[in-house]
Design a protein around this motif. Structure first.
Motif, PDB file in Angstrom:
ATOM      1  N   SER A 284       0.827  -1.205   0.000  1.00  0.00           N
ATOM      2  CA  SER A 284       0.000   0.000   0.000  1.00  0.00           C
ATOM      3  C   SER A 284       0.869   1.266   0.000  1.00  0.00           C
ATOM      4  CB  SER A 284      -0.924  -0.068   1.231  1.00  0.00           C
ATOM      5  OG  SER A 284      -1.554   1.136   1.434  1.00  0.00           O
TER       6      SER A 284
ATOM      7  N   ASN B 238       1.716   3.828  -3.310  1.00  0.00           N
ATOM      8  CA  ASN B 238       1.532   5.281  -3.203  1.00  0.00           C
ATOM      9  C   ASN B 238       2.842   6.020  -3.492  1.00  0.00           C
ATOM     10  OD1 ASN B 238      -1.235   5.858  -2.587  1.00  0.00           O
ATOM     11  ND2 ASN B 238      -0.946   4.935  -0.582  1.00  0.00           N
TER      12      ASN B 238
ATOM     13  N   ASP C 144       3.288   5.999  -7.173  1.00  0.00           N
ATOM     14  CA  ASP C 144       2.376   7.000  -7.735  1.00  0.00           C
ATOM     15  C   ASP C 144       3.016   8.398  -7.668  1.00  0.00           C
ATOM     16  OD1 ASP C 144      -0.086   8.055  -8.743  1.00  0.00           O
ATOM     17  OD2 ASP C 144      -0.645   8.629  -6.711  1.00  0.00           O
TER      18      ASP C 144
ATOM     19  N   ASP D 140      -4.659  10.677   3.547  1.00  0.00           N
ATOM     20  CA  ASP D 140      -4.136  10.156   2.280  1.00  0.00           C
ATOM     21  C   ASP D 140      -2.622  10.061   2.472  1.00  0.00           C
ATOM     22  OD1 ASP D 140      -3.059   9.872  -0.313  1.00  0.00           O
ATOM     23  OD2 ASP D 140      -4.747  10.930  -1.216  1.00  0.00           O
TER      24      ASP D 140
ATOM     25  N   ARG E 123      -0.328   9.837   0.550  1.00  0.00           N
ATOM     26  CA  ARG E 123       0.545  10.516  -0.399  1.00  0.00           C
ATOM     27  C   ARG E 123       1.051  11.855   0.141  1.00  0.00           C
ATOM     28  NH1 ARG E 123      -3.128   9.610  -5.592  1.00  0.00           N
ATOM     29  NH2 ARG E 123      -4.596  10.368  -4.042  1.00  0.00           N
TER      30      ARG E 123
ATOM     31  N   SER F  70      -3.523  14.671  -2.894  1.00  0.00           N
ATOM     32  CA  SER F  70      -4.472  14.394  -1.816  1.00  0.00           C
ATOM     33  C   SER F  70      -5.603  15.425  -1.823  1.00  0.00           C
ATOM     34  CB  SER F  70      -3.757  14.463  -0.466  1.00  0.00           C
ATOM     35  OG  SER F  70      -2.461  13.943  -0.580  1.00  0.00           O
TER      36      SER F  70
END
Ligand SMILES: NC(=O)c1ccc[n+]([C@@H]2O[C@H](COP(=O)([O-])OP(=O)(O)OC[C@H]3O[C@@H](n4cnc5c(N)ncnc54)[C@H](OP(=O)(O)O)[C@@H]3O)[C@@H](O)[C@H]2O)c1
Length: 403
Positions: free
Chosen positions: A28, A32, A35, A278, A280, A297
């Protein structure tokens, strides 16, 4: 600027793209991180990616990001990885030693996002070459905190917390005025069972436990959030990152997960970092550090939120909190034992072998059975971890038979 304990000293960012390695790229936090890297073309060059079982996703990520090295921790996946990367110029490797070697490769910045104590040796390898480390893998600090922070200081490595709470604290913690700090306030969502009675929690299933109300995370940390062991692990993590004793670290339930944590100063000021839940945002903070980079986010809409609420944590319904505090106070091998027993118990719960409330009971029994002792080396940590896993396995087996 000198930040004792967590960060050794300010360094100017390297010229050109920052070289990065993502340990646990298929998880997870790993996804991220990928990303965020892909949203900043040209800003990062990927040295290595590592995964364990999810070789298909590792292959996809490797073909897109073109790391120099792609590693699967599970040797059974090697042939598939090697065949998929043939002719691309990306080196393929497998096994535990190869994951550690990936961390040793010369990336300026390393995301430590392997789950559990399995992340200890790779994180340590990155520390020992003085890397900038985005630390998501809290279990590393829980099981080997003092030794790890000594290595951080010795090798002038830099620990940038990625756990949202610790990232929040890091952003408002005045490392130059530590005596002026009264306490850290770690916020907790309370997890999916915040309002359940202990008796109700006994019947909760793995699917219910991983359904976190605010955050989307891997299975192990989701169960830890449901039992509040996650907050207990974070308490120990905060102690090592920020150097404050257990009694100066409070836990406060804040179900909206908007205030990610706070630092209270002796003059009565309380500084907080806020954001939507979030990952990120804290990943972006660590990835860009010492600069700030754009993250996608959702932005906070205070009018829509309208209210923040707070509750005291309940160590009766959530005994993991009490166990983690006691382990931190006891010191020595206790946090290592707590962490290992919890990993075994959570895996058994996820496999539907024991009940949800058995998790803390297994941890408590293992802590009672093993002596606190002392830890003087990483080998001691690994031996203690192995011993606690064995005792926890036996305790799980006994409960499996009785349930
Ligand atoms: N998720 C979050 O939002 C969040 C927030 C704060 C902190 N954290 C912390 O970040 C860490 C990662 O959490 P996560 O939720 O991202 O976990 P996750 O989704 O379960 O991902 C774990 C990663 O570790 C790899 N892995 C598992 N066992 C391994 C082993 N024995 N050797 C090498 N690699 C192994 C997995 O590979 P495969 O998938 O390929 O098997 C995967 O890439 C944990 O310590 C957690 O407490 C997570």
């Amino acid at each position: 600027m000198v930040m004792t304990g967590t960060v050794t000293e300010f360094r100017a960012p390297a010229i050109g793209p920052r070289s990065v390695t993502v340990l646990g790229s298929t998880g997870s936090v790993g996804c991220n991180t990928i990303d965020m890297i892909e949203r900043n073309p040209g800003a990062y060059r990927v040295e290595a990616l590592t995964a364990h079982n999810n070789v298909d996703l590792l292959i996809e990520q490797s073909l897109r990001l073109k790391p120099r090295l792609a590693v699967t921790g599970n040797p059974e996946n090697y042939e598939k990885l090697k065949a998929a990367l043939a002719g691309t110029g990306i080196e393929a490797a497998a096994g535990r030693a190869a994951v550690i070697e990936a961390a040793e490769r010369p990336a300026e910045w390393v995301m430590a996002s392997i789950v559990g104590a399995a992340g200890l040796e790779p994180t340590l390898a990155a520390v020992r070459r003085g890397a900038l480390i985005g630390l998501a893998n809290k279990e590393t600090l829980v099981c080997a905190g003092s030794l790890m922070m000594k290595e951080v200081a010795k090798h002038k490595a830099t620990m940038l917390p990625v756990d949202s709470e610790h990232s929040a604290i890091f952003q408002v913690f005045d490392f130059d005025k530590i005596p002026a700090i009264e306490k850290i306030i770690l916020t907790a969502s309370g997890g999916p069972f915040r309002t359940k009675s202990f008796a109700e929690m006994t019947a909760m299933t793995p699917a219910q436990a991983v359904a976190h109300p605010n955050w989307s995370m891997g299975a192990k940390i989701s169960v830890d959030s449901a039992s509040m062991m996650n907050k207990g692990l974070e308490l120990i993590e905060a102690h090592h990152l920020f150097g404050l004793p257990e009694e100066q670290i409070d836990i406060l339930v804040h179900p909206q997960s908007v205030i990610h944590s706070m630092v209270a100063y002796r003059d009565g000021s309380v500084l907080a970092q806020l954001g939507t839940p979030d990952m990120r945002t804290p990943i972006a903070y660590a990835l860009g550090w010492p600069n700030r980079i754009e993250a996608p986010s959702a932005r906070l809409d205070f009018v829509k939120i309208a209210q923040f609420t707070f509750e005291a944590p309940d160590p009766e319904r959530f005994p993991a909190l009490r166990l983690a505090r006691a382990a931190l106070r006891a010191g020595g091998r206790a946090p290592t034992i707590l962490n290992a027993a919890n990993e075994i118990a959570v895996a058994a719960f996820l496999a539907s072998e024991i009940r949800f409330t058995d998790i803390a009971a297994v941890v408590e029994t293992v802590l009672e059975k093993l002596p606190v002792g002392t830890l003087t080396s990483i080998d001691d940590v690994l031996a203690t971890d192995g011993e606690a896993r064995k005792v926890a396995g036996a305790e799980v087996a006994a409960r499996r038979k009785n349930s």
